[in-house]
Design an enzyme around this catalytic site. Structure first.
Site, short mmCIF file in Angstrom:
data_model
loop_
_atom_site.label_atom_id
_atom_site.label_comp_id
_atom_site.label_asym_id
_atom_site.label_seq_id
_atom_site.Cartn_x
_atom_site.Cartn_y
_atom_site.Cartn_z
CD1 TRP A 134 -3.00 1.06 0.80
CD2 TRP A 134 -1.07 2.27 2.50
NE1 TRP A 134 -3.15 2.39 1.18
CE2 TRP A 134 -2.32 3.52 2.21
CE3 TRP A 134 -0.42 2.26 3.43
CZ2 TRP A 134 -2.71 4.48 3.05
CZ3 TRP A 134 -0.81 3.73 4.09
CH2 TRP A 134 -1.73 4.79 3.59
CG ASP A 186 5.25 -5.73 10.72
OD1 ASP A 186 3.57 -4.49 10.70
OD2 ASP A 186 5.46 -6.28 9.64
#
Length: 270
Positions: free
Chosen positions: A32, A222
């Site tokens: 993205w 993450d």
């Protein structure tokens, strides 16, 4: 850097792509807000090691067209099909980062996985991000609504604040600028529509249609939901392998480039 070529999508828009090298093909789909340029280090490495490499910019991103529509995964997977058909690849290793995991999953469900011999999921958003009655491991819709509100209020500020989660807190200013320059090329409206698509689309059944060798990787630094996604994505694909990069962020192919490149080369040759 060579100028991109273009391929026309089923609904008449142009996607920018690059096709370099010779040998067994590896096709990359970026995450993205980014563009195919984020894969430049992997492209250089694989071409130097005897592979053909194709990278492209998703619609709404990079040098590709930025139409007002087409950010649903049926259309995005059709765009991937247009790239694969136009370039004539066979037996490709398909690599997808973050929201691109959904394009891979939907491509297999919608197009039968034609031209693809292996899939490599990097920090996936699959199988289903949204919390529902039958998906308790998902995230509440309110969290995604807040994300969209912040993105719409000040797109550049949102992207700037989020960049360290991609490139890591110790990234050089040059690396940070490299990633942000790509993100600032994306159409703000497309970014919002993509967020809605990758957070609200259920890929659970799609993943089960993948019957080729698959590797799923993620970084332990993450977001926790990415680790859950990686486990669930791997569990849904029969025979897949899961690997964790200790201390790596969302863009583990940036921070842990040498290991990632070696893992990818080994997988593409398996």
């Amino acid at each position: 850097m060579p100028r991109p070529a273009f391929v026309e999508t089923r609904d008449g828009h142009l996607l920018a792509y690059r096709d370099e090298g010779n040998g067994s093909p590896v096709v990359f789909i970026h995450g993205w807000s980014l563009s195919g340029a984020i894969w430049q280090p992997q492209l250089d490495y694989l071409v130097a090691n005897g592979h053909r490499v194709i990278v492209y910019d998703r619609r709404g991103h990079g040098h590709s067209a930025k139409p007002p529509t087409g950010y649903d995964y049926d259309t995005l997977s059709d765009d991937l099909a247009a790239i694969l058909t136009h370039t004539g690849v066979t037996g490709a290793t398909l690599v997808g980062h973050s929201m691109a995991s959904g394009e891979i999953a939907r491509y297999f469900a919608r197009h039968g996985g034609r031209h693809v011999a292996r899939t490599f999921f990097v920090a996936p958003t699959t199988p289903f991000a949204l919390k529902t009655s039958d998906n308790p491991e998902g995230t509440d819709r309110a969290a995604f609504d807040q994300l969209v509100a912040a993105l719409e209020a000040d797109t550049k500020q949102y992207l700037t604040a989020g960049a360290p989660s991609l490139v890591g807190p110790d990234a050089t200013p040059e690396t940070l600028k490299w990633a942000l320059d790509m993100a600032f090329q994306a159409d703000p409206a497309a970014l919002v529509k993509c967020v809605r698509a990758f957070t609200e689309t259920d890929f659970r059944a799609n993943l089960r249609t993948i019957k080729v060798p698959t590797l799923v990787v993620y970084g332990t630094a993450d977001l926790p939901m990415i680790a859950r996604n990686a486990y669930r994505t791997s569990a849904a694909i029969a025979g897949s392998r899961l690997d964790a990069y200790e201390g790596a962020p969302h863009g583990l192919f940036i921070t842990d480039r040498e290991r990632f490149n070696a893992d990818l080369l080994r997988f593409a040759r398996s």
